[in-house]
Motif scaffolding. Sequence first.
Motif, mmCIF file in Angstrom:
data_model
loop_
_atom_site.group_PDB
_atom_site.id
_atom_site.type_symbol
_atom_site.label_atom_id
_atom_site.label_comp_id
_atom_site.label_asym_id
_atom_site.label_seq_id
_atom_site.Cartn_x
_atom_site.Cartn_y
_atom_site.Cartn_z
ATOM 1 N N PHE A 1 0.817 -1.206 0.000
ATOM 2 C CA PHE A 1 0.000 0.000 0.000
ATOM 3 C C PHE A 1 0.854 1.260 0.000
ATOM 4 N N CYS A 2 2.030 1.195 0.599
ATOM 5 C CA CYS A 2 2.897 2.371 0.660
ATOM 6 C C CYS A 2 3.723 2.537 -0.616
ATOM 7 N N GLU A 3 4.306 1.452 -1.127
ATOM 8 C CA GLU A 3 5.283 1.550 -2.207
ATOM 9 C C GLU A 3 4.785 1.063 -3.555
ATOM 10 N N GLY A 4 3.643 0.390 -3.588
ATOM 11 C CA GLY A 4 3.081 0.007 -4.865
ATOM 12 C C GLY A 4 3.479 -1.379 -5.334
ATOM 13 N N VAL A 5 3.291 -1.616 -6.641
ATOM 14 C CA VAL A 5 3.414 -2.956 -7.210
ATOM 15 C C VAL A 5 4.844 -3.483 -7.178
ATOM 16 N N LYS A 6 5.820 -2.633 -6.996
ATOM 17 C CA LYS A 6 7.202 -3.136 -6.947
ATOM 18 C C LYS A 6 7.376 -4.130 -5.800
ATOM 19 N N ILE A 7 6.569 -3.978 -4.737
ATOM 20 C CA ILE A 7 6.642 -4.932 -3.630
ATOM 21 C C ILE A 7 6.166 -6.304 -4.098
ATOM 22 N N ILE A 8 5.110 -6.358 -4.913
ATOM 23 C CA ILE A 8 4.634 -7.634 -5.442
ATOM 24 C C ILE A 8 5.710 -8.274 -6.313
ATOM 25 N N PHE A 9 6.354 -7.482 -7.152
ATOM 26 C CA PHE A 9 7.449 -8.009 -7.977
ATOM 27 C C PHE A 9 8.585 -8.517 -7.103
ATOM 28 N N ARG A 10 8.953 -7.764 -6.097
ATOM 29 C CA ARG A 10 10.069 -8.176 -5.243
ATOM 30 C C ARG A 10 9.771 -9.486 -4.528
#
Length: 545
Positions: free
Chosen positions: A333-342
Motif C-alpha cells: 500500500f505504501c510503495e506500490g506494485v514493486k513490492i509484489i514483484f520483489r
Amino acid sequence: MGTASGRGVGGVGGGWAAEAAEVAEVAAEAEAAGAAGMAKSPGENGPRAPAAGGSLSGTRESLAPGPDAATADEVSSLGSDSEANGFADRRIDKFGFIVGSQGAEGALEEVPLEVLRQRESKWLDMLNNWDKWMAKKHKKIRLRCQKGIPPSLRGRAWQYLSGGKVKLQQNPGKFDELDMSPGDPKWLDVIERDLHRQFPFHEMFVSRGGHGQQDLFRVLKAYTLYRPEEGYCQAQAPIAAVLLMHMPAEQAFWCLVQICEKYLPGYYSEKLEAIQLDGEILFSLLQKVSPVAHKHLSWQKIDPLLYMTEWFMCAFTRTLPWSSVLRVWDMFFCEGVKIIFRVGLVLLKHALGSPEKLKACQGQYETIERLRSLSPKIMQEAFLVQEVIELPVTERQIEREHLIQLRRWQETRGELQCRSPPRLHGAKAILEAEPGPRPTLQPSPSIRLPPEAPLPGSKGKPKPPKEIQKKKQKQAKASGQLDKTPTPSQAKVVPAAGDAYPPQDVPPKDPVHQDPAPQDSAPQDSAHHHSQESLTSQESEDTYL
C-alpha cells in the motif's frame, strides 16, 4: 476469463488449468488444483456450492438465509460467525483463523508490548497529521510501513495510504446507492458461488450466509455496478475479503477500487493482458536477480503465467503465511506494485536459485510443484520482509521493462484490447495524482512570545513597552516633517536616537522615499523588531519540526 495468449499459452477458456494444458500436459495436473477456481467467465469453475438456505442474489434485503429467518436475530447477536456455525469451542488465533486450520499459524515473532504501544503512538500522530507527513516525511512513513503497521491501526492506515479515504469523502453515499441497486444476474450468480471459498476457516467467513459473506457479497456486487465494463473477476474476492477483515464494507469497497484502478490496473479485465505483460516483466527481472532460476525456467519452457498469476492477482493472499501477507500488504500500500514483484523474485530466487535446489526439479511437473509447495523458511515473515526490502528492484526498472515488453507485444500481437489507466507506484504517487479536498499547507508560527519576553538564548534585556512607544512616536514626528528643516532641538534628538537604532531613526537623504509608518521601514529594521517580539513563520516551523 475470455481469451488470452502468451508464450506457450493458448486460450484460457473455463479456467487457468487450461493454460497449463496448452503448455504441457504434465504441468496441467500440478496447476489444475489451485488455479481452476480463478476463472473470469461464469463457466466451469468447480462444483456449485449448495445454497445456504436461500440466495444471496439481489440487494442486501435478500441476504438473510430463508429457513433460518426465524432465528436471524439470535444469530446476529452472536459475537462472530464462528460461534453461529458451531465453532464457539474452537480457539481462534490473533488473526481470526481457527487454530489448527490451514490459515492459522504456529509460533509467531511477537512484538514486545512496549514497542507496539510506541509504534501505535507514532502512527496515531501520523494519521492525525497525514497531509503534513506525506508532504514532508514520506520516507519516514515508508520506513514505518516496512517495520509493520500496528494491528489496531492497520485498517485505517491502509485507507489513508491507498487513497480510499479520499475516495470515500469525494463520493458520499455512492456505496449505499450501489448497495441498494440490483446487480447484473450473470455476475451475482458467480459471486454467490465464490463466497464460501474465501478463507473458510476465518471467523468472519466460516458461516454460510453470515455477516462476513454478506459484506463480501455487497462489496463485490457494488464493484460490478461501479465498473460494469470490467465486471467481476474471481481473484478480486480474496482481495476484498482481506480488506473486510480490517474495515467496514464501505471503506473496503473504496480500497478495492483503488487497488483495481491505481495499484493493479488491468489485472482483472477480461483478456488478462496486464497480468501477461507483468509476467514477462517478472521473468526479465529474474535474469538479473537470479540467472540460475531464469535459465532453468527458460530451459523447461515454463510460462510465467503458470506460477505468478495467482501470486500477483491475489497479492499473495493464497500463498504466504498470514503474518507475511499482512507485512507484504503494509509495504504494498505504501510503495506500490514493486513490492509484489520483489516478493515474487525472492520466492523464485530461493526456490530455484541454486544447482542443489534444481536437482529435484528435472521436469516441468517437479518445477511447478516446487513453486506450489514453497519452503516455509523462505516465506517466514522476518526472512521474507528483509529480503524484499534489500532487493534492488525499483519503479524505474519496472517501468523501463514495461515499455520493452509492451513494444514486443505490439510487434507480435498488435495493440492491447484493454486500455488500462497508468499504474501508480504507491501512496505518494496516488496522493500527487489525486489530491483530496484538503487545505493547502501553509507555514505558521507554532511558538509566539509576548513583546516584552526575551528570545531564548538572547543576552540583551528588551526595552520596556513604554520606551518602545516613545521611540515610535519620535520616529512618526520625524517622518511627518519631510519638508521642514530640522531645528536645533530636533537635530539633538535625531543623533541621540540614531546612536541606539541608526537604520530606524536617522531619516534618509531623500525624504520622498521614506516610508510613513515604522512597520514598513527598511528590511533591517523590520527584522530587528520581529526578532524581539515573536518568532518568524519559518523559524517557528523549523522549531516545530
